[in-house]
Design a protein around this motif. Structure first.
Motif, short mmCIF file in Angstrom:
data_model
loop_
_atom_site.label_atom_id
_atom_site.label_comp_id
_atom_site.label_asym_id
_atom_site.label_seq_id
_atom_site.Cartn_x
_atom_site.Cartn_y
_atom_site.Cartn_z
N MET A 123 0.83 -1.20 0.00
CA MET A 123 0.00 0.00 0.00
C MET A 123 0.87 1.25 0.00
O MET A 123 0.60 2.21 -0.74
N LYS A 124 1.92 1.25 0.81
CA LYS A 124 2.80 2.41 0.86
C LYS A 124 3.50 2.61 -0.48
O LYS A 124 3.63 3.74 -0.97
N ALA A 125 3.96 1.51 -1.09
CA ALA A 125 4.64 1.62 -2.38
C ALA A 125 3.71 2.20 -3.44
O ALA A 125 4.13 3.02 -4.27
N ALA A 126 2.45 1.77 -3.42
CA ALA A 126 1.48 2.29 -4.39
C ALA A 126 1.21 3.77 -4.15
O ALA A 126 1.13 4.56 -5.10
N ARG A 127 1.09 4.17 -2.88
CA ARG A 127 0.83 5.58 -2.59
C ARG A 127 2.03 6.45 -2.96
O ARG A 127 1.86 7.58 -3.43
N ASP A 128 3.22 5.92 -2.77
CA ASP A 128 4.41 6.65 -3.21
C ASP A 128 4.41 6.83 -4.73
O ASP A 128 4.78 7.89 -5.24
N ALA A 129 3.98 5.78 -5.44
CA ALA A 129 3.90 5.86 -6.90
C ALA A 129 2.85 6.86 -7.35
O ALA A 129 3.03 7.57 -8.35
N MET A 130 1.74 6.94 -6.60
CA MET A 130 0.70 7.92 -6.93
C MET A 130 1.25 9.34 -6.83
O MET A 130 1.00 10.18 -7.71
N LYS A 131 2.01 9.61 -5.77
CA LYS A 131 2.59 10.94 -5.60
C LYS A 131 3.60 11.23 -6.70
O LYS A 131 3.63 12.33 -7.25
N ALA A 132 4.43 10.25 -7.01
CA ALA A 132 5.48 10.44 -8.00
C ALA A 132 4.92 10.64 -9.40
O ALA A 132 5.53 11.30 -10.24
N ALA A 133 3.73 10.07 -9.66
CA ALA A 133 3.14 10.16 -11.00
C ALA A 133 2.71 11.59 -11.34
O ALA A 133 2.63 11.95 -12.52
N ARG A 134 2.40 12.39 -10.33
CA ARG A 134 2.03 13.80 -10.54
C ARG A 134 0.95 13.94 -11.62
O ARG A 134 1.11 14.64 -12.61
N ILE A 135 -0.15 13.25 -11.40
CA ILE A 135 -1.25 13.26 -12.37
C ILE A 135 -1.88 14.65 -12.44
O ILE A 135 -2.12 15.28 -11.42
N SER A 136 -2.12 15.10 -13.65
CA SER A 136 -2.82 16.38 -13.83
C SER A 136 -4.10 16.15 -14.62
O SER A 136 -4.31 15.08 -15.19
N ALA A 137 -4.92 17.18 -14.65
CA ALA A 137 -6.17 17.07 -15.40
C ALA A 137 -5.93 17.00 -16.91
O ALA A 137 -6.85 16.70 -17.66
N ASP A 138 -4.71 17.24 -17.35
CA ASP A 138 -4.40 17.21 -18.78
C ASP A 138 -3.91 15.85 -19.24
O ASP A 138 -3.74 15.62 -20.44
N ASP A 139 -3.64 14.93 -18.30
CA ASP A 139 -3.15 13.61 -18.68
C ASP A 139 -4.24 12.79 -19.37
O ASP A 139 -5.41 12.86 -18.98
N VAL A 140 -3.85 12.03 -20.36
CA VAL A 140 -4.78 11.11 -21.02
C VAL A 140 -5.24 10.07 -20.01
O VAL A 140 -4.42 9.50 -19.28
N PHE A 141 -6.54 9.83 -19.95
CA PHE A 141 -7.06 8.82 -19.02
C PHE A 141 -7.66 7.63 -19.73
O PHE A 141 -7.58 6.51 -19.22
N THR A 142 -8.28 7.80 -20.88
CA THR A 142 -8.87 6.67 -21.60
C THR A 142 -8.47 6.71 -23.07
O THR A 142 -8.27 7.77 -23.66
N ILE A 143 -8.37 5.53 -23.64
CA ILE A 143 -8.27 5.37 -25.09
C ILE A 143 -9.45 4.51 -25.50
O ILE A 143 -9.51 3.33 -25.16
N CYS A 144 -10.39 5.09 -26.20
CA CYS A 144 -11.62 4.38 -26.56
C CYS A 144 -11.60 4.04 -28.04
O CYS A 144 -11.44 4.92 -28.87
#
Length: 207
Positions: free
Chosen positions: A186-207
């Protein structure tokens, strides 16, 4: 992954067409405001659709489930900008999969439940999907077995996560892993979430 030019992003923001809230930001806003309110409700005929009992989840319960699923994804090497093909019916787990992917920056490519090997093979090949998520059956069709057949022809597809009562050989039996997520994972995943620095401009789906 941001593919829209920065000048267009600035222009759209200036015009008020785009904002800064991510999907996870919106989820967490509701989580904070209504943690004990119901957030997700399975269809009453979930057992007929895929053999599971219908469940009802509060915002807090959904949040915990999302974190566990994200931890499993991360433990299997999925990272920001990897593509995850998702073929699930309209059940709680479909929403949980989207939200878990959003936290890690994984790009979801949804596949309608009616799609078979030809369509799935095209999606996997076109997106270079690193993983897929499905259930052992939808209705009477063995979707887990079908996606394993697709995986056998798709070297880039490293993992096929399967929910349900049975798991095909070579696939990842998802539900036991969700029950066994460790604090370290869980900690490793949360660290990855922070490191990913997701923004509202990132692609989320490919349909």
């Amino acid at each position: 992954m941001i593919i829209v030019p920065q000048d267009r992003i600035r222009d759209y923001r200036a015009k008020g067409w785009w904002g800064d809230d991510t999907l996870d930001d919106l989820f967490r806003r509701h989580l904070k405001a209504h943690p004990d309110a119901e957030a997700l409700i399975d269809p009453f005929n979930a057992a007929d659709i895929m053999g599971c009992h219908p469940e009802r989840l509060t915002w807090a319960e959904a949040d915990a489930a999302i974190d566990r699923l994200a931890a499993v994804f991360h433990a299997h090497g999925l990272k920001k900008d990897d593509v995850l093909v998702v073929q699930l019916p309209n059940i709680n787990d479909l929403s949980l999969a989207y939200l878990a992917a959003a936290r890690l920056g994984i790009i979801v490519s949804p596949a309608p439940v009616q799609y078979r090997e030809s369509e799935l093979g095209y999606i996997v090949g076109k997106t270079d999907a690193a993983a897929a998520l499905t259930t052992d059956r939808i209705g009477k069709h063995a979707h887990g077995d079908m996606l394993m057949t697709v995986a056998g022809r798709s070297p880039a597809l490293k993992h096929v996560f399967v929910m349900g009562e049975t798991c095909p050989a070579g696939a990842v039996d998802l539900e036991p892993l969700l029950d066994a997520v460790t604090p370290k994972q869980m900690k490793a995943a949360r660290d990855a979430m922070k490191a990913a620095r997701i923004s509202a401009d990132d692609v989320f789906t490919i349909c």
